[in-house]
Write a protein that holds these residues in place. Structure first.
Motif, short mmCIF file in Angstrom:
data_model
loop_
_atom_site.label_atom_id
_atom_site.label_comp_id
_atom_site.label_asym_id
_atom_site.label_seq_id
_atom_site.Cartn_x
_atom_site.Cartn_y
_atom_site.Cartn_z
N ALA A 42 0.82 -1.15 -0.05
CA ALA A 42 0.09 0.08 -0.07
C ALA A 42 0.84 1.47 0.05
O ALA A 42 0.42 2.34 -0.59
N SER A 43 1.87 1.19 0.65
CA SER A 43 2.83 2.37 0.95
C SER A 43 3.36 2.72 -0.61
O SER A 43 3.69 3.73 -1.04
N ARG A 44 3.94 1.55 -1.16
CA ARG A 44 4.78 1.76 -2.24
C ARG A 44 3.80 2.13 -3.58
O ARG A 44 4.05 2.91 -4.23
N LYS A 45 2.48 1.83 -3.57
CA LYS A 45 1.31 2.17 -4.37
C LYS A 45 1.21 3.72 -4.31
O LYS A 45 1.08 4.18 -5.17
N LEU A 46 1.17 4.12 -3.00
CA LEU A 46 0.88 5.45 -2.73
C LEU A 46 2.12 6.13 -3.26
O LEU A 46 1.79 7.33 -3.84
N ALA A 47 3.30 5.92 -3.18
CA ALA A 47 4.47 6.72 -3.41
C ALA A 47 4.34 6.45 -4.86
O ALA A 47 4.58 7.79 -5.59
N HIS A 48 4.11 5.55 -5.73
CA HIS A 48 3.94 5.63 -7.18
C HIS A 48 2.84 6.69 -7.61
O HIS A 48 3.30 7.33 -8.56
N GLU A 49 2.02 6.47 -6.98
CA GLU A 49 0.66 7.50 -7.41
C GLU A 49 1.23 9.06 -7.35
O GLU A 49 0.98 9.78 -8.28
N SER A 50 1.68 9.18 -6.22
CA SER A 50 1.98 10.57 -5.89
C SER A 50 3.03 11.07 -6.66
O SER A 50 3.35 12.13 -7.28
N PHE A 51 4.33 10.25 -7.13
CA PHE A 51 5.32 10.60 -7.99
C PHE A 51 4.64 10.63 -9.46
O PHE A 51 5.02 11.55 -10.36
N ALA A 52 3.77 9.94 -9.99
CA ALA A 52 3.13 9.78 -11.16
C ALA A 52 2.08 11.23 -11.29
O ALA A 52 2.22 11.79 -12.31
N LYS A 53 1.54 11.40 -10.27
CA LYS A 53 0.76 12.83 -10.19
C LYS A 53 1.52 13.92 -10.40
O LYS A 53 1.34 14.94 -11.34
#
Length: 127
Positions: A42-53
């Protein structure tokens, strides 16, 4: 040879710094959440989404620099201040304290109790 740190604007415009920050954040999640796959994913998914945004931010812009600085701060907090605990029965927990965990004596921790500080204030504080 003196080490030169990048300003937040320079970091936001430097692709290498952005990618290094992303890897640093992923490593920090691995350190903080070892043994807890659900939280780790979940934390890695959140990091990925944040960087993608934030990839749409203008390189060299203030917002990009602030985003990189924020991610670096999150990585530091995850690595140094987040400790996973596992219930070993009743009210007993086994804490996953690792080599990166920030340790303080009781006096220092007591002085910080109940205080609200920004990450920048904590980062620049000397203990």
């Amino acid at each position: 040879m003196a080490t030169k740190f990048l300003s937040s604007v320079e970091a936001g415009s430097n692709r290498f710094a952005v990618l290094a920050t992303y890897r640093h954040l992923l490593r920090a999640t691995g350190i903080a959440f070892t043994g807890d796959n659900d939280t780790l994913l979940a934390s890695r998914k959140l990091a990925h989404e944040s960087f993608a945004k934030n990839q749409r931010l203008e390189p060299g812009g203030v917002e990009a620099g602030v985003a990189v600085e924020h991610a670096q701060g999150v990585a530091q907090i995850l690595r140094e201040n987040v400790v996973q605990g596992k219930n070993t029965g009743g009210d007993n927990y086994k804490l996953n304290i690792h080599e990166h965990t920030q340790r303080q004596d009781n006096d220092t921790a007591g002085r910080m109790k109940g205080t609200t500080k920004s990450f920048k204030e904590i980062k620049n504080a000397s203990f």
